[in-house]
Write an enzyme that holds these catalytic residues in place. Structure first.
Site, PDB file in Angstrom:
ATOM      1  N   TYR A   1      -4.390   4.097  -2.792  1.00  0.00           N
ATOM      2  CA  TYR A   1      -3.810   5.617  -2.782  1.00  0.00           C
ATOM      3  C   TYR A   1      -2.722   5.485  -3.660  1.00  0.00           C
ATOM      4  CZ  TYR A   1      -6.887   6.133   1.109  1.00  0.00           C
ATOM      5  OH  TYR A   1      -7.914   6.404   2.165  1.00  0.00           O
TER       6      TYR A   1
ATOM      7  N   HIS B   1     -12.878  -0.740   2.661  1.00  0.00           N
ATOM      8  CA  HIS B   1     -12.791   0.673   2.193  1.00  0.00           C
ATOM      9  C   HIS B   1     -13.753   1.134   1.408  1.00  0.00           C
ATOM     10  CE1 HIS B   1      -9.629   3.565   0.264  1.00  0.00           C
ATOM     11  NE2 HIS B   1     -10.621   4.177   1.121  1.00  0.00           N
TER      12      HIS B   1
END
Length: 310
Positions: A56, A119
Site C-alpha cells: 500500500y 498477500h
C-alpha cells in the site's frame, strides 16, 4: 464498539477494522497529519484492529501507520502482509519473506506483528505458496517476530482450498461479503467454523460502489454493477440514510466474520464509520436494496493466475 474473537488466535478484535491502505495515497493524496489523527480517533473510539501491507503506497502506508501508533502499540492488534510489493511485483520466496518481516517491523516501529499474512496468494503458483511461503511465515512465527499467520486474496474458493491444505490462523477475504456479494458464505464461513481460523472481510463498500464517492478508473466491476451506485444512493436517501452507512452496517452484522476492514484516512470518514455502529436501518430498506441488487448479485471479477480462479 463490539468485539469478536479472531478464531483460534484468541485475539478479540473490533468488528470495525481499520484498513490503512488509503494512508499510502492508494485512492487520493492524503495529508499525513490528518491520517495520523484518524488513527488516534479510531483508537479512542474502540477500533483495535489495524491492517496494512508494504504494497500500500509502496511502503508509505506502513511508515505512516508506524508514526501514528508510536506509544500506542499495546492498544492494538496489528496486522501486515508479505509477498506482494507492487502491482506486478510478487515474491513469496523464503529469503524475501524473512527480509520483509524485518522491513515491516522497522517501518511500523514495533518488535512484532500480531498477524503476518501472505498477500494475494492467487497471483503465484500454488506450489510456491505451499512449499516455500507457508514454511517461511511459520519460521517467522517461531522467531517471535509475529504471533499468528494468515492468507489473503480475492478468489474465495481458492482461499478455502489453500486453507484446507495449510491450516492458517486467519483468512482475509475481500469484496465477497457486502450488499452486492455473499459468496463468502458458500465455503469460507462453514470452513472457518470447522477449522477454527479467524475469518475477516474487507472492501464492504465494493471499492466505492456502495458509497457516494467517485469510482476509481481502475475499478474492475462490470458496468451494470457500477451503474447500481446511483439508484442505490437515491433509494437510501429516500429513507434518510447514506448508502455507505447502510453497506458498512450490513457487512459488520455477519456473526461469523470477526472484523470488517474498511479503508480510512480522513477524520470525517472515520467519525462517520464509528457512528454507524449506533444506527438502526429499516428492514424495508434492506429488502428493497436486495430486490434492486438481486439480478446483479455475485458478478465478481477474477484476479491472479487462471488456474487459481476456481
Amino acid at each position: 464498539m463490539q468485539y469478536r474473537t479472531l478464531g483460534k488466535t484468541g485475539l478479540n478484535v473490533s468488528i470495525l477494522g481499520f484498513g490503512a491502505s488509503p494512508m499510502g495515497n492508494v485512492f487520493d493524496p492524503v495529508d499525513e497529519s490528518e491520517a495520523i489523527a484518524t488513527v488516534h480517533y479510531a483508537l479512542d473510539h474502540g477500533v483495535n484492529f489495524f491492517d496494512v501491507s508494504p504494497f500500500y503506497g509502496l511502503t508509505l502506508a506502513e511508515e505512516r501507520l508506524g508514526k501514528a501508533l508510536k506509544g500506542k502499540r499495546d492498544q492494538v492488534v496489528l496486522a501486515s502482509k508479505c509477498g506482494r510489493y507492487d502491482l506486478t511485483d510478487f515474491d513469496f520466496s523464503r529469503k524475501r519473506i524473512l527480509k520483509s518481516i524485518d522491513e515491516s517491523l522497522q517501518r511500523l516501529q514495533t518488535d512484532h506483528l500480531d498477524l503476518f499474512q501472505l498477500h494475494d496468494i492467487e497471483f503465484v503458483d500454488k506450489q510456491i505458496i505451499l512449499e516455500e511461503a507457508v514454511p517461511a511465515v511459520q519460521e517467522v512465527i517461531q522467531s517471535g517476530k509475529a504471533r499468528f499467520w494468515g492468507i489473503t486474496g480475492l478468489p474465495v474458493r481458492y482461499l478455502a482450498q489453500i486453507a484446507r491444505e495449510t491450516n492458517p490462523d486467519t483468512v482475509l477475504s475481500w469484496a465477497h461479503y457486502n450488499l452486492l456479494e455473499n459468496e463468502i458464505n458458500d465455503e469460507l464461513v462453514p470452513l472457518s467454523e470447522e477449522m477454527g481460523f479467524g475469518l475477516m472481510n474487507a472492501a464492504p463498500l465494493m471499492q466505492r460502489i456502495l458509497s457516494d464517492a467517485k469510482l476509481p478508473e481502475w475499478h474492475r466491476s462490470p458496468q451494470e454493477v457500477k451503474d447500481l451506485q446511483k439508484p442505490l444512493l437515491e433509494l437510501c436517501r429516500s429513507y434518510g440514510k447514506e448508502l455507505s452507512d447502510v453497506a458498512l452496517h450490513y457487512a459488520m452484522q455477519h456473526p461469523k466474520i470477526a472484523t470488517t476492514i474498511v479503508g480510512m484516512c480522513e477524520l470525517e470518514i472515520v467519525k462517520k464509520n464509528v457512528a454507524v455502529l449506533g444506527q438502526d436501518f429499516p428492514k424495508e430498506l434492506i429488502q428493497k436494496i436486495e430486490e434492486l441488487t438481486g439480478p446483479f448479485k455475485n458478478r465478481m471479477w477474477f484476479e491472479g493466475k487462471e488456474e487459481n480462479n476456481i
